[in-house]
Design a protein around this motif. Structure first.
Motif, short mmCIF file in Angstrom:
data_model
loop_
_atom_site.label_atom_id
_atom_site.label_comp_id
_atom_site.label_asym_id
_atom_site.label_seq_id
_atom_site.Cartn_x
_atom_site.Cartn_y
_atom_site.Cartn_z
N VAL A 19 0.91 -1.10 -0.13
CA VAL A 19 0.18 0.06 -0.02
C VAL A 19 0.84 1.24 -0.11
CG1 VAL A 19 -1.70 1.25 1.33
CG2 VAL A 19 -1.87 -1.36 1.32
N SER A 20 0.61 2.09 -1.01
CA SER A 20 1.36 3.26 -1.12
C SER A 20 0.65 4.30 0.00
CB SER A 20 1.69 3.98 -2.37
OG SER A 20 0.29 4.49 -2.80
N ASP A 21 1.32 5.21 0.59
CA ASP A 21 1.04 6.23 1.60
C ASP A 21 1.57 7.51 1.17
OD1 ASP A 21 0.30 8.02 3.80
OD2 ASP A 21 1.20 6.65 5.19
N TRP A 22 0.67 8.26 0.36
CA TRP A 22 1.06 9.80 -0.09
C TRP A 22 1.39 10.43 0.95
CZ3 TRP A 22 2.02 11.20 -4.98
CH2 TRP A 22 2.19 12.56 -5.24
N LEU A 23 0.67 10.54 2.09
CA LEU A 23 0.94 11.53 3.12
C LEU A 23 2.48 11.22 3.63
CD1 LEU A 23 -0.02 13.80 4.89
CD2 LEU A 23 -1.12 12.07 6.58
N ASN A 24 2.65 9.88 3.94
CA ASN A 24 4.10 9.52 4.63
C ASN A 24 5.18 9.37 3.72
OD1 ASN A 24 3.57 9.59 7.55
ND2 ASN A 24 1.78 8.42 6.80
N LYS A 25 4.97 9.44 2.49
CA LYS A 25 5.88 9.21 1.25
C LYS A 25 6.72 7.97 1.47
CE LYS A 25 6.51 14.22 0.80
NZ LYS A 25 5.11 14.52 1.26
N THR A 26 5.88 6.75 1.63
CA THR A 26 6.32 5.57 1.53
C THR A 26 5.43 4.37 1.22
OG1 THR A 26 7.61 4.21 3.23
CG2 THR A 26 5.33 5.01 3.98
N VAL A 27 5.89 3.29 1.24
CA VAL A 27 5.21 2.23 0.68
C VAL A 27 5.21 1.08 1.86
CG1 VAL A 27 4.76 0.12 -0.78
CG2 VAL A 27 5.67 2.28 -1.77
N PHE A 28 4.04 0.61 2.54
CA PHE A 28 3.98 -0.15 3.58
C PHE A 28 3.59 -1.58 3.04
CE2 PHE A 28 2.72 3.83 5.30
CZ PHE A 28 3.70 3.79 6.52
N LEU A 29 4.08 -2.56 3.70
CA LEU A 29 3.71 -3.89 3.26
C LEU A 29 2.98 -4.63 4.66
CD1 LEU A 29 4.48 -6.45 1.68
CD2 LEU A 29 6.64 -6.77 3.09
N PHE A 30 2.05 -5.10 4.14
CA PHE A 30 0.98 -5.79 5.29
C PHE A 30 1.18 -7.49 4.98
CE2 PHE A 30 -0.47 -1.51 4.86
CZ PHE A 30 -0.94 -1.03 6.07
N ASP A 31 0.67 -8.03 5.92
CA ASP A 31 0.44 -9.37 5.66
C ASP A 31 -1.29 -9.66 5.25
OD1 ASP A 31 -1.59 -9.41 7.71
OD2 ASP A 31 0.15 -10.67 9.05
N GLU A 32 -1.63 -11.10 4.87
CA GLU A 32 -2.78 -11.06 4.29
C GLU A 32 -4.26 -10.51 5.36
OE1 GLU A 32 -3.73 -15.97 4.82
OE2 GLU A 32 -2.47 -15.34 3.32
N ARG A 70 6.21 -3.86 7.54
CA ARG A 70 7.46 -2.96 7.49
C ARG A 70 7.26 -2.10 6.42
NH1 ARG A 70 11.49 -4.70 3.64
NH2 ARG A 70 10.54 -6.35 2.31
N THR A 71 7.99 -1.13 6.02
CA THR A 71 8.01 -0.16 5.13
C THR A 71 8.98 -0.55 4.15
OG1 THR A 71 9.66 1.19 6.15
CG2 THR A 71 7.66 1.94 6.80
N LEU A 72 8.71 0.00 2.71
CA LEU A 72 9.62 -0.44 1.75
C LEU A 72 10.22 0.90 1.39
CD1 LEU A 72 7.33 -3.02 -0.01
CD2 LEU A 72 9.23 -3.46 1.54
#
Length: 129
Positions: free
Chosen positions: A79-92, A98-100
């Motif tokens: 999931v990209s997070d425009w506000l925090n300028k990052t991509v997060f990784l989630f499990d199912e 974590r962040t990527l």
């Protein structure tokens, strides 16, 4: 919207700061909300938003702005997070793992290449893929 390996639909609601996992008949299976994000930030989970800015956002609006979403072949959700300028990784189950990356200016378009098991991210400022 994306579909995971369990045939659940993963949806983002940016204005509410929410991600939902729904089965094929529309029943919510899992969720991750702005409140979950704020709780994780309080526990020291990395966020690009400074403490003062984050506090202001908590009082005014969302601190987590999910937009683009993709699922990989083993059930993980990106999931990209425009506000925090990052991509997060989630499990199912939509638990944040974590962040990527750490040098995004605005990850705003992407696709997951299942054949090569790769996430391709386009970034707003650098115009790099």
């Amino acid at each position: 919207m994306s579909q995971n390996i369990n045939n659940e639909y993963i949806l983002t609601f940016p204005k509410e700061g929410t991600i939902l996992s729904m089965n094929t008949v529309g029943k919510i299976q899992f969720s991750f909300s702005n409140k979950d994000f704020i709780r994780l930030c309080g526990l020291g989970f990395p966020s690009k938003t400074s403490g003062a800015s984050r506090l202001h956002l908590v009082e005014q609006e969302v601190a987590f702005l999910p937009s683009e979403i993709a699922c990989d072949a083993i059930g993980q959700v990106f999931v990209s997070d425009w506000l925090n300028k990052t991509v997060f990784l989630f499990d199912e189950k939509l638990s944040m793992l974590r962040t990527l990356g750490d040098s995004f200016f605005g990850p705003n378009a992407w696709c997951y290449d299942k054949r090569n098991n790769a996430l391709v991210v386009a970034d707003r400022k650098l115009k790099q893929v």
